[in-house]
Design an enzyme around this catalytic site. Structure first.
Site, PDB file in Angstrom:
ATOM      1  CG  HIS A  66      -9.154   5.175  10.513  1.00 39.05           C
ATOM      2  ND1 HIS A  66     -10.304   5.126   9.609  1.00 39.05           N
ATOM      3  CD2 HIS A  66      -9.919   5.301  11.959  1.00 39.05           C
ATOM      4  CE1 HIS A  66     -11.330   5.208  10.505  1.00 39.05           C
ATOM      5  NE2 HIS A  66     -11.179   5.333  11.693  1.00 39.05           N
ATOM      6  CD  GLN A 122     -13.981   7.909   7.845  1.00 34.23           C
ATOM      7  OE1 GLN A 122     -14.527   8.735   6.984  1.00 34.23           O
ATOM      8  NE2 GLN A 122     -14.571   6.832   8.600  1.00 34.23           N
ATOM      9  CG  ASN A 123      -8.864   8.833   3.029  1.00 33.20           C
ATOM     10  OD1 ASN A 123      -9.663   7.871   3.242  1.00 33.20           O
ATOM     11  ND2 ASN A 123      -8.957   9.681   2.346  1.00 33.20           N
ATOM     12  NE  ARG A 160      -2.516  -1.614  -0.705  1.00 33.37           N
ATOM     13  CZ  ARG A 160      -2.041  -2.676  -1.292  1.00 33.37           C
ATOM     14  NH1 ARG A 160      -1.968  -3.863  -0.427  1.00 33.37           N
ATOM     15  NH2 ARG A 160      -1.865  -3.022  -2.492  1.00 33.37           N
TER      16      ARG A 160
END
Length: 235
Positions: free
Chosen positions: A108, A90-91, A59
């Site tokens: 997060h 939230q990314n 990722r």
């Protein structure tokens, strides 16, 4: 002179989808063809730490292949007219940073960082891959600086404080289905206007003035930012 109104921008996976970043949980319940339970839980880390590291290394590498989209850049552009702009996201990517936003709260976690598996406060940069045997300053194995399902959200209180002080509130690219993050929408003052930008906007019931823009971030956010700046400039 910049407006002193505080703008809070709450973003989710849809914010980065227009940059080619896979959404956290696709319609089939998978993230990049992996079960969430296998890559984003404390149990997965305990069972197969190398597999978890491999997943987040991939990722992280993906971030080198994508760029901020027009939505990210428009959000950063708010800072030219508003003195206080906070992005609550939230990314776990770094696209807001790369677009130029200066105050970002990552609920997060962040792909570009790793942390000690012993002490969550020990956080180090991770621009490239991390491996088993890589240790932090405290000597403990480094793990992804990601809030796994079932773990506390350490930045939530900071985000809550920002949201409660908001004068304008933008919600971009989130299904408003992941808690506790989604609950932030219901913590703003009832007089604060809210704009919701998403191609498939969630149904929300709030006492606030609400404007829904059924567009993706890259298409829907730039004209919204232009309009907000125009309103503020014209008084």
């Amino acid at each position: 002179m910049k407006s002193q109104k505080k703008v809070v921008v709450f973003t989710g996976a849809g914010m980065s989808a227009d940059s080619g970043v896979s959404t956290f949980r696709d319609a089939d319940g998978l993230w990049e063809n992996h079960r969430i339970e296998d890559v984003c839980t404390p149990e997965a880390w305990a069972r197969n730490p190398q597999g978890v590291l491999d997943f987040y290394n991939a990722r992280r590498a993906q971030l080198d292949e994508v760029e901020p989209n027009a939505g990210h850049r428009a959000v950063a552009g708010l800072e030219t007219h508003f003195a206080n702009v906070v992005v609550v996201t939230q990314n776990v990517d770094d696209l807001h940073e790369r677009a130029g936003s200066s105050e970002i709260i990552h609920l997060h976690g962040e792909l570009r960082k790793a942390r000690s598996e012993r002490n969550p406060q020990v956080i180090v940069p991770a621009q490239g891959p991390t491996h088993m045997g890589d240790t932090g300053p405290d000597g403990a194995q480094l793990r992804p600086h990601i809030v796994f399902f079932g773990e506390a959200v350490p930045e939530y209180e900071r985000a809550l404080e920002a949201v409660r002080d908001a004068d304008l509130f933008l919600v971009i690219g989130t299904s408003l289905a992941v808690y506790p993050a989604a609950g932030l929408l219901y913590q703003i003052r009832p007089d604060v206007p809210v704009w919701l930008v998403d191609p498939n906007p969630a149904r929300v019931t709030v006492p606030n003035p609400l404007t829904v823009i059924a567009e993706g971030a890259a298409k829907g956010v730039p004209p919204l930012v232009v309009e907000l700046i125009r309103r503020e400039t014209e008084g």
